[in-house]
Design an enzyme around this catalytic site. Structure first.
Site, mmCIF file in Angstrom:
data_model
loop_
_atom_site.group_PDB
_atom_site.id
_atom_site.type_symbol
_atom_site.label_atom_id
_atom_site.label_comp_id
_atom_site.label_asym_id
_atom_site.label_seq_id
_atom_site.Cartn_x
_atom_site.Cartn_y
_atom_site.Cartn_z
ATOM 1 N N SER A 1 7.388 -0.828 7.800
ATOM 2 C CA SER A 1 8.036 0.004 6.782
ATOM 3 C C SER A 1 7.111 0.997 6.097
ATOM 4 O O SER A 1 7.502 1.641 5.128
ATOM 5 C CB SER A 1 8.683 -0.900 5.721
ATOM 6 O OG SER A 1 7.707 -1.661 5.042
ATOM 7 N N GLY A 2 5.857 1.110 6.538
ATOM 8 C CA GLY A 2 4.974 2.139 6.003
ATOM 9 C C GLY A 2 4.247 1.773 4.729
ATOM 10 O O GLY A 2 3.651 2.647 4.092
ATOM 11 N N ILE A 3 4.260 0.496 4.347
ATOM 12 C CA ILE A 3 3.574 0.095 3.114
ATOM 13 C C ILE A 3 2.522 -0.990 3.382
ATOM 14 O O ILE A 3 2.127 -1.718 2.478
ATOM 15 C CB ILE A 3 4.566 -0.346 2.021
ATOM 16 C CG1 ILE A 3 5.583 -1.367 2.536
ATOM 17 C CG2 ILE A 3 5.290 0.861 1.453
ATOM 18 C CD1 ILE A 3 6.572 -1.852 1.474
ATOM 19 N N LYS B 1 0.863 -1.189 0.000
ATOM 20 C CA LYS B 1 0.000 0.000 0.000
ATOM 21 C C LYS B 1 0.896 1.235 0.000
ATOM 22 O O LYS B 1 1.692 1.415 0.922
ATOM 23 C CB LYS B 1 -0.908 0.003 1.231
ATOM 24 C CG LYS B 1 -1.683 1.302 1.444
ATOM 25 C CD LYS B 1 -2.527 1.236 2.704
ATOM 26 C CE LYS B 1 -1.713 1.145 3.968
ATOM 27 N NZ LYS B 1 -0.991 2.427 4.272
ATOM 28 N N ASP C 1 -6.302 0.580 9.181
ATOM 29 C CA ASP C 1 -6.014 0.556 7.746
ATOM 30 C C ASP C 1 -6.434 -0.749 7.070
ATOM 31 O O ASP C 1 -6.187 -0.938 5.884
ATOM 32 C CB ASP C 1 -4.540 0.847 7.471
ATOM 33 C CG ASP C 1 -3.594 -0.168 8.099
ATOM 34 O OD1 ASP C 1 -4.056 -0.977 8.929
ATOM 35 O OD2 ASP C 1 -2.400 -0.136 7.765
ATOM 36 N N GLY D 1 1.602 -5.947 7.060
ATOM 37 C CA GLY D 1 0.823 -6.791 7.963
ATOM 38 C C GLY D 1 -0.665 -6.654 7.747
ATOM 39 O O GLY D 1 -1.404 -7.648 7.757
ATOM 40 N N SER D 2 -1.131 -5.429 7.534
ATOM 41 C CA SER D 2 -2.557 -5.212 7.298
ATOM 42 C C SER D 2 -2.993 -5.804 5.969
ATOM 43 O O SER D 2 -4.087 -6.361 5.847
ATOM 44 C CB SER D 2 -2.871 -3.711 7.338
ATOM 45 O OG SER D 2 -2.634 -3.184 8.623
ATOM 46 N N PRO E 1 9.268 -5.469 3.556
ATOM 47 C CA PRO E 1 9.899 -5.180 4.851
ATOM 48 C C PRO E 1 8.854 -4.969 5.940
ATOM 49 O O PRO E 1 7.732 -4.518 5.671
ATOM 50 C CB PRO E 1 10.691 -3.894 4.587
ATOM 51 C CG PRO E 1 10.801 -3.781 3.113
ATOM 52 C CD PRO E 1 9.613 -4.468 2.535
ATOM 53 N N ILE E 2 9.249 -5.269 7.158
ATOM 54 C CA ILE E 2 8.349 -5.149 8.304
ATOM 55 C C ILE E 2 8.456 -3.749 8.889
ATOM 56 O O ILE E 2 9.523 -3.146 8.908
ATOM 57 C CB ILE E 2 8.709 -6.216 9.352
ATOM 58 C CG1 ILE E 2 8.512 -7.618 8.739
ATOM 59 C CG2 ILE E 2 7.884 -6.073 10.621
ATOM 60 C CD1 ILE E 2 9.199 -8.711 9.496
#
EC number: 2.7.1.148
Length: 299
Positions: free
Chosen positions: A107-109, A18, A146, A112-113, A104-105
């Site tokens: 990381s703002g993208i 995202k 999110d 996980g969501s 990456p964990i």
């Protein structure tokens, strides 16, 4: 990919990255949630969720970022499974879930969501629950603010404007598939830490989008902001030179996504994207530097 107990059909879904092209913080609710105004696209690069019916529940992880993934019930994928099972009833079959972790964990993208959203969609099909998007989004919202937009991304992939705490979704027309480079040097930022570092929480909302064509979109984006960027830079100053590097490589527009620390760059065409991706990867071995394309608006 790890082998499964094979007791029935299986489903594999992309959990797309995202990308917040713009993120304006417009206020804060009494419960502490921030009010946001965001222009969001979804990339064709992401994690993958594979689910099949099995003799007992299991969860396995592979991929370049597998080592940082919790395997217990604190994982959002398992929370999504359990929430949907609670809604559908105790007789739903056990499932083997495999997560291929390519993003990456922290990381703002939305990794996980997006994983949880793809899990909800896959299990809705596998368990034949036939829940509509609104019901799945409500279940998702109980897991994270999110989740509804990531559910939209995993289901449709099309660009959107997200408002409120992220649950008010509206399609955006006119955005083409964007050649994009995603870059992260290994910096992880916890979203709550970035929001705590904000010094200003009352900002102007997004201007009305002007997205007809990549040049027009990038001109529009230059009039927008990521209001989390100053807070993220205060915690991870190395973000700023990453953005400068992307601009120096010929990006039409570069910005940090979400709460960071992944940065993205939009390029004019495939050739410019490929060249920049190769140069950055060659100069910075070990970085996450992935060329991708966003999914376009609905025709």
């Amino acid at each position: 990919m790890t082998a499964f107990q094979n007791a029935g059909p299986s489903i594999t879904r992309l959990a797309p990255a995202k990308i917040n092209l713009a993120l304006h913080v417009t206020g804060r609710r009494d419960d502490g949630y921030h009010l946001l105004d965001m222009l969001v696209v979804f990339a064709d690069h992401g994690d993958r969720i594979h689910i099949e019916k099995a003799g007992s529940d299991s969860f396995t992880v592979s991929g370049p970022f597998a080592s940082g993934i919790p395997a217990g019930r604190g994982n959002l994928v398992l929370k999504a499974r359990d929430a949907l099972r609670q809604h559908g009833g105790p007789d739903l079959s056990p499932v083997a879930i495999h997560l291929e972790k390519n993003l990456p964990i922290a990381s703002g993208i939305g990794g996980g969501s997006s994983d949880a959203a793809a899990t909800l969609l896959a299990l809705n099909t596998l368990w034949q629950l036939d829940l509509d998007f609104e019901m799945l989004a409500a279940i998702g919202l109980s897991l994270g603010a999110d989740l509804p937009m990531c559910l939209h991304g995993a289901a449709h992939g099309t660009p959107l404007i997200a408002r409120g705490i992220g649950e008010e979704l509206n399609d955006v027309s006119g955005i083409a598939a964007l050649p994009m480079l995603l870059v992260n040097d290994g910096t992880a930022l916890a979203t709550p830490d970035v929001f705590r570092a904000l010094t200003r929480r009352e900002n102007a909302p997004l201007p009305p989008p002007a997205c007809e064509g990549t040049d027009a979109l990038c001109a529009y984006l230059r009039e927008t902001r990521n209001d989390l960027l100053p807070a993220a830079i205060s915690l991870a100053p190395q973000i700023e030179p990453k953005l400068a590097l992307l601009r120096a490589k010929g990006a039409l527009y570069a910005q940090m996504s979400g709460s960071g620390a992944t940065c993205f760059a939009i390029f004019s065409d495939e050739s410019a994207l490929t060249r920049a991706a190769k140069e950055i990867a060659d100069e910075n071995p070990g970085w996450f530097a992935v060329p991708s394309h966003s999914f376009p608006s609905r025709a």
